[in-house]
Design a protein around this motif. Structure first.
Motif, PDB file in Angstrom:
ATOM      1  N   ALA A   1      34.692 107.670  35.091  1.00  0.00           N
ATOM      2  CA  ALA A   1      34.432 108.692  34.075  1.00  0.00           C
ATOM      3  C   ALA A   1      35.374 109.863  34.323  1.00  0.00           C
ATOM      4  O   ALA A   1      35.886 110.032  35.426  1.00  0.00           O
ATOM      5  N   THR A   2      35.594 110.663  33.315  1.00  0.00           N
ATOM      6  CA  THR A   2      36.431 111.854  33.466  1.00  0.00           C
ATOM      7  C   THR A   2      35.520 113.049  33.714  1.00  0.00           C
ATOM      8  O   THR A   2      34.578 113.283  32.964  1.00  0.00           O
ATOM      9  N   LYS A   3      35.803 113.760  34.784  1.00  0.00           N
ATOM     10  CA  LYS A   3      35.020 114.943  35.167  1.00  0.00           C
ATOM     11  C   LYS A   3      35.962 116.118  35.390  1.00  0.00           C
ATOM     12  O   LYS A   3      37.150 115.942  35.638  1.00  0.00           O
ATOM     13  N   THR A   4      35.414 117.313  35.348  1.00  0.00           N
ATOM     14  CA  THR A   4      36.204 118.524  35.577  1.00  0.00           C
ATOM     15  C   THR A   4      35.912 119.071  36.968  1.00  0.00           C
ATOM     16  O   THR A   4      34.760 119.229  37.352  1.00  0.00           O
ATOM     17  N   VAL A   5      36.980 119.345  37.705  1.00  0.00           N
ATOM     18  CA  VAL A   5      36.899 119.949  39.028  1.00  0.00           C
ATOM     19  C   VAL A   5      37.588 121.308  38.946  1.00  0.00           C
ATOM     20  O   VAL A   5      38.658 121.433  38.336  1.00  0.00           O
ATOM     21  N   VAL A   6      36.980 122.327  39.556  1.00  0.00           N
ATOM     22  CA  VAL A   6      37.564 123.668  39.563  1.00  0.00           C
ATOM     23  C   VAL A   6      37.814 124.087  41.007  1.00  0.00           C
ATOM     24  O   VAL A   6      36.891 124.135  41.820  1.00  0.00           O
ATOM     25  N   TYR A   7      39.082 124.358  41.307  1.00  0.00           N
ATOM     26  CA  TYR A   7      39.470 124.899  42.604  1.00  0.00           C
ATOM     27  C   TYR A   7      39.599 126.414  42.443  1.00  0.00           C
ATOM     28  O   TYR A   7      40.087 126.894  41.410  1.00  0.00           O
ATOM     29  N   LYS A   8      39.189 127.147  43.477  1.00  0.00           N
ATOM     30  CA  LYS A   8      39.292 128.603  43.392  1.00  0.00           C
ATOM     31  C   LYS A   8      39.588 129.186  44.766  1.00  0.00           C
ATOM     32  O   LYS A   8      39.018 128.754  45.772  1.00  0.00           O
ATOM     33  N   MET A   9      40.466 130.168  44.786  1.00  0.00           N
ATOM     34  CA  MET A   9      40.695 130.994  45.972  1.00  0.00           C
ATOM     35  C   MET A   9      40.413 132.422  45.524  1.00  0.00           C
ATOM     36  O   MET A   9      41.016 132.906  44.564  1.00  0.00           O
ATOM     37  N   ASP A  10      39.479 133.047  46.212  1.00  0.00           N
ATOM     38  CA  ASP A  10      39.047 134.381  45.801  1.00  0.00           C
ATOM     39  C   ASP A  10      39.431 135.398  46.866  1.00  0.00           C
ATOM     40  O   ASP A  10      39.730 135.049  48.003  1.00  0.00           O
ATOM     41  N   ASN A  11      39.409 136.654  46.506  1.00  0.00           N
ATOM     42  CA  ASN A  11      39.658 137.733  47.465  1.00  0.00           C
ATOM     43  C   ASN A  11      38.476 138.701  47.542  1.00  0.00           C
ATOM     44  O   ASN A  11      38.547 139.719  48.199  1.00  0.00           O
TER      45      ASN A  11
ATOM     46  N   TRP B   1      42.640 133.215  42.292  1.00  0.00           N
ATOM     47  CA  TRP B   1      43.407 132.113  41.719  1.00  0.00           C
ATOM     48  C   TRP B   1      42.436 130.988  41.382  1.00  0.00           C
ATOM     49  O   TRP B   1      41.546 130.677  42.173  1.00  0.00           O
ATOM     50  N   THR B   2      42.599 130.371  40.193  1.00  0.00           N
ATOM     51  CA  THR B   2      41.728 129.275  39.772  1.00  0.00           C
ATOM     52  C   THR B   2      42.565 128.178  39.135  1.00  0.00           C
ATOM     53  O   THR B   2      43.514 128.468  38.398  1.00  0.00           O
ATOM     54  N   LYS B   3      42.188 126.932  39.425  1.00  0.00           N
ATOM     55  CA  LYS B   3      42.843 125.771  38.820  1.00  0.00           C
ATOM     56  C   LYS B   3      41.763 124.782  38.403  1.00  0.00           C
ATOM     57  O   LYS B   3      40.961 124.339  39.223  1.00  0.00           O
ATOM     58  N   GLU B   4      41.738 124.442  37.116  1.00  0.00           N
ATOM     59  CA  GLU B   4      40.773 123.487  36.578  1.00  0.00           C
ATOM     60  C   GLU B   4      41.527 122.210  36.231  1.00  0.00           C
ATOM     61  O   GLU B   4      42.542 122.260  35.536  1.00  0.00           O
ATOM     62  N   ILE B   5      41.029 121.058  36.738  1.00  0.00           N
ATOM     63  CA  ILE B   5      41.684 119.786  36.443  1.00  0.00           C
ATOM     64  C   ILE B   5      40.653 118.751  36.017  1.00  0.00           C
ATOM     65  O   ILE B   5      39.491 118.827  36.397  1.00  0.00           O
ATOM     66  N   SER B   6      41.101 117.794  35.219  1.00  0.00           N
ATOM     67  CA  SER B   6      40.261 116.659  34.825  1.00  0.00           C
ATOM     68  C   SER B   6      40.638 115.488  35.719  1.00  0.00           C
ATOM     69  O   SER B   6      41.818 115.165  35.842  1.00  0.00           O
TER      70      SER B   6
ATOM     71  N   GLY C   1      37.774 130.096  49.732  1.00  0.00           N
ATOM     72  CA  GLY C   1      38.048 128.997  48.818  1.00  0.00           C
ATOM     73  C   GLY C   1      36.774 128.322  48.358  1.00  0.00           C
ATOM     74  O   GLY C   1      35.743 128.372  49.025  1.00  0.00           O
ATOM     75  N   SER C   2      36.855 127.636  47.207  1.00  0.00           N
ATOM     76  CA  SER C   2      35.710 126.862  46.714  1.00  0.00           C
ATOM     77  C   SER C   2      36.191 125.721  45.829  1.00  0.00           C
ATOM     78  O   SER C   2      37.269 125.782  45.238  1.00  0.00           O
ATOM     79  N   ILE C   3      35.363 124.676  45.769  1.00  0.00           N
ATOM     80  CA  ILE C   3      35.564 123.555  44.853  1.00  0.00           C
ATOM     81  C   ILE C   3      34.253 123.415  44.091  1.00  0.00           C
ATOM     82  O   ILE C   3      33.187 123.361  44.697  1.00  0.00           O
TER      83      ILE C   3
END
Length: 161
Positions: A31-41, A81-86, A118-120
């Motif tokens: 299945a296609t799912k969305t993952v969000v990577y984030k680096m915060d300050n 910084w945030t990156k959203e990928i499928s 960081g977070s996923i």
């Protein structure tokens, strides 16, 4: 008569036994799912409602796993910084990196706020690396790092199914 009874009982035993046919393990449907990577300050403690921003003297280089399974490097981004990928499941999301600093950029007076925040996130579930520390001064930070140099590195994963 005895022979006939023995054959009849034996036949019932063999025909009465049910063989368990092994059922094949179903293959998960991709299945296609969305993952969000984030680096915060910014660090926020929900219990005490305490908020702090990482000192601007810290710089980050990190990598995240893209939808093709390739690690993509990000050098010295502006945080947050945030990156959203499928991605296609199953997928093992990964975020790893290193924090650097120039000792001359550390504040001479006042507190030093350090962290690799960081977070996923996938499906409203978040895996974090809550690596945040507050130091009263520059020397306290340097003393801490001399005994804990591993705090400059981070790596964590999350299974996406």
């Amino acid at each position: 008569m005895f022979l006939l009874a023995t054959l009849l009982i034996g036949g019932m035993m063999f025909s009465g036994c049910k063989k368990d046919d092994p059922k094949p393990t179903p293959t998960p449907t991709p299945a296609t799912k969305t993952v969000v990577y984030k680096m915060d300050n910014t660090y926020f403690d929900q219990i005490s409602s305490y908020t702090a921003t990482v000192s601007p003297c810290f710089h980050y280089t990190f990598s995240y796993k893209d939808a093709n399974g390739t690690m993509v490097e990000v050098n010295n981004p502006t945080l947050p910084w945030t990156k959203e990928i499928s991605v296609t499941t199953p997928f093992e999301a990964k975020l790893e990196g290193k924090v650097t600093y120039n000792e001359n950029e550390l504040p001479e007076e006042g507190k030093v706020y350090f962290g690799a925040l960081g977070s996923i996130t996938f499906n409203h579930t978040t895996t974090t690396n809550p690596n945040f520390k507050e130091f009263h001064n520059k020397q306290q930070f340097l003393d801490f790092l001399s005994t804990h140099p591993d705090m400059l590195n981070f790596s964590f994963t999350m299974s996406v199914n």
